[in-house]
Motif scaffolding. Structure first.
Motif, mmCIF file in Angstrom:
data_model
loop_
_atom_site.group_PDB
_atom_site.id
_atom_site.type_symbol
_atom_site.label_atom_id
_atom_site.label_comp_id
_atom_site.label_asym_id
_atom_site.label_seq_id
_atom_site.Cartn_x
_atom_site.Cartn_y
_atom_site.Cartn_z
ATOM 1 N N ILE A 41 45.704 68.157 46.013
ATOM 2 C CA ILE A 41 46.990 67.610 46.415
ATOM 3 C C ILE A 41 47.860 68.669 47.111
ATOM 4 N N GLU A 46 47.035 58.816 45.929
ATOM 5 C CA GLU A 46 47.994 58.933 47.018
ATOM 6 C C GLU A 46 47.348 59.625 48.221
ATOM 7 N N GLU A 89 52.631 67.450 32.755
ATOM 8 C CA GLU A 89 53.489 68.491 33.318
ATOM 9 C C GLU A 89 54.778 67.961 33.945
ATOM 10 N N SER A 90 54.847 66.650 34.221
ATOM 11 C CA SER A 90 56.042 66.124 34.905
ATOM 12 C C SER A 90 56.291 64.684 34.480
ATOM 13 N N ASP A 138 57.677 63.163 45.254
ATOM 14 C CA ASP A 138 57.427 62.382 44.030
ATOM 15 C C ASP A 138 58.337 61.154 43.951
ATOM 16 N N TRP A 179 56.504 62.401 36.508
ATOM 17 C CA TRP A 179 55.556 61.679 37.365
ATOM 18 C C TRP A 179 54.237 61.483 36.620
ATOM 19 N N ARG A 180 53.751 62.538 36.012
ATOM 20 C CA ARG A 180 52.448 62.478 35.320
ATOM 21 C C ARG A 180 52.509 61.515 34.138
ATOM 22 N N CYS A 192 55.680 59.862 45.996
ATOM 23 C CA CYS A 192 54.280 59.912 45.596
ATOM 24 C C CYS A 192 54.198 58.880 44.477
ATOM 25 N N ARG A 249 48.959 68.274 50.999
ATOM 26 C CA ARG A 249 50.378 68.271 51.394
ATOM 27 C C ARG A 249 50.673 69.431 52.332
ATOM 28 N N PHE A 283 53.699 73.114 39.656
ATOM 29 C CA PHE A 283 54.231 71.764 39.450
ATOM 30 C C PHE A 283 55.177 71.680 38.245
ATOM 31 N N HIS A 339 56.677 71.012 46.631
ATOM 32 C CA HIS A 339 55.581 70.032 46.520
ATOM 33 C C HIS A 339 55.754 69.034 45.378
ATOM 34 N N ASN A 340 56.728 69.217 44.488
ATOM 35 C CA ASN A 340 57.010 68.110 43.549
ATOM 36 C C ASN A 340 58.429 68.185 42.994
ATOM 37 N N ASP A 374 43.955 60.050 41.650
ATOM 38 C CA ASP A 374 45.115 60.887 41.993
ATOM 39 C C ASP A 374 44.790 62.121 42.854
ATOM 40 N N ARG A 375 43.845 62.961 42.424
ATOM 41 C CA ARG A 375 43.501 64.136 43.223
ATOM 42 C C ARG A 375 42.039 64.059 43.643
HETATM 43 O O1 AHR Z 1 48.832 65.079 41.740
HETATM 44 C C1 AHR Z 1 50.112 64.540 41.866
HETATM 45 C C2 AHR Z 1 51.134 65.574 41.571
HETATM 46 O O2 AHR Z 1 50.887 66.089 40.295
HETATM 47 C C3 AHR Z 1 52.563 65.084 41.529
HETATM 48 O O3 AHR Z 1 53.243 65.290 42.723
HETATM 49 C C4 AHR Z 1 53.152 66.008 40.528
HETATM 50 O O4 AHR Z 1 54.385 65.660 40.038
HETATM 51 C C5 AHR Z 1 52.082 66.120 39.533
HETATM 52 O O5 AHR Z 1 52.147 67.167 38.708
#
Ligand code: AHR
Length: 352
Positions: A188, A151, A58-59, A286, A61-62, A306, A192, A216, A256-257, A135-136
């Motif tokens: 997450i 994180e 999705e990002s 992020d 970051w991912r 993050c 947050r 996200f 949040h991201n 991660d989560r």
């Molecule tokens: O779980 C981490 C979050 O998930 C990150 O902040 C975000 O970018 C991703 O989708």
């Protein structure tokens, strides 16, 4: 005679039918076999095998998170059996069950949501396969998984809020905050949000006037920006650089991201609006390169890091649990904060 002829006819029909069924079953069997062959990954029994279920892409970051895990696995000679869950918990459950069938050495997964993992984790435990949550976090009996690496979401929320408290130290308030959250029921978001509220709760001038779920996603961030700008038109038809929600002036965007923040900025830019330039404080989480660029270009105030680079730490934990050793319940990654007051020349490229 007539009776005999009928009987022979019947026998003929039955044997043709039986023949066709046998041929059909034979081809079905071949089809299943070849299908199985196609799906069967080429596993090297000499190497440690890690079944890894990622939630999607999705990002940026991912994507970096997935790459970091693949890179570290290669460096540590660990083979990955990978599944991309396309943002669906049901796909993750299927993937984990297939890892159990393949009898991988260790399972790691990024849980899209907090609940609903107990049964599948019990199945992994019954099969003697250790599980690491990445991660989560999850709400499940701790005996069902070896540990967590990722994180500290509560601290990320606190860091965002501490920046805000300091930034608004001379303002009388009220300070109206519009929050953009991510995936519902994910740990997450919960972490947050709670870290952020814990700190802003120390000063009553801060008010969260609305929380909107942006999943996200950049596309959702843009939609949310468009939605807010729809009420930004003055009676004379001109737009303002101040943004409102339900007729209340928004002083702070806490997103949040980065994907959602960047989508929000896309919307502002498309409407030629620069909210930060007119005093709206924008805080993101992020620290993707694109959002650090937005920070250095004066479009954001603060970006809480993050860190997606879980790979190396995860592989060390994988090796330990594969040997039957216990690992810490929680392993957090190093993270920092970037703000408009920094010396930007000291920033290293982010790599995601
Ligand atoms: O779980 C981490 C979050 O998930 C990150 O902040 C975000 O970018 C991703 O989708």
């Amino acid at each position: 005679m007539q009776f005999m002829k009928g009987k022979i006819q019947k026998i003929k029909i039955i044997s043709i039918a039986a023949c066709s069924i046998t041929v059909f079953l034979f081809f079905l069997f071949i089809l299943i076999l070849s299908n199985k062959k196609q799906k069967q990954p080429q596993l090297n029994s000499e190497k440690l095998i890690l079944g890894f279920s990622q939630i999607g892409s999705e990002s940026a970051w991912r994507t970096r998170n997935t790459d970091s895990i693949f890179e570290a696995a290669a460096e540590n000679d660990i083979q990955i059996l990978f599944d991309d869950a396309q943002q669906k918990q049901e796909n993750q459950l299927k993937a984990i069950r297939s890892f159990i069938v393949y009898q991988v050495d260790v399972i790691a997964f990024v849980p899209i949501v907090e609940d609903g993992w107990d049964n599948v984790l019990q199945e992994a435990k019954d099969a003697n396969i250790p599980v690491i949550v990445v991660d989560r976090k999850i709400k499940a009996n701790q005996s069902l998984y070896a540990g967590f690496i990722g994180e500290n979401g509560v601290e990320e929320g606190r860091r965002a809020a501490r920046y805000l408290l300091n930034k608004c130290r001379n303002s009388e308030g009220p300070v109206n905050i519009f929050e953009i959250t991510g995936t519902e029921n994910s740990s997450i978001v919960e972490e947050r949000a709670s870290g952020f509220r814990e700190i802003i709760g120390t000063d009553s001038k801060f008010r969260i006037i609305h929380s909107e779920n942006g999943d996200f996603l950049r596309s959702r961030g843009r939609e949310i920006g468009d939605m807010l700008l729809a009420s930004n038109v003055l009676e004379n038809g001109n737009t303002t650089n101040t943004i409102y929600y339900n007729k209340q002036k928004i002083d702070v965007i806490f997103s949040h991201n980065d994907s959602m923040t960047l989508g929000f900025l896309d919307s502002m830019e498309a409407h030629k609006i620069n909210p930060k330039g007119y005093g709206t404080i924008i805080i993101s989480i992020d620290a993707e390169q694109e959002s650090i660029d937005a920070l250095t270009n004066g479009k954001l105030n603060c970006v809480v890091e993050c860190n997606p680079n879980h790979g190396q730490m995860l592989m060390q934990l994988v090796k330990q649990v594969a040997k039957g050793e216990s690992i810490p319940r929680i392993t957090y990654n190093y993270e920092t904060v970037f703000t408009e007051d920094d010396n930007f020349s000291k920033y290293d490229p982010r790599g995601y």
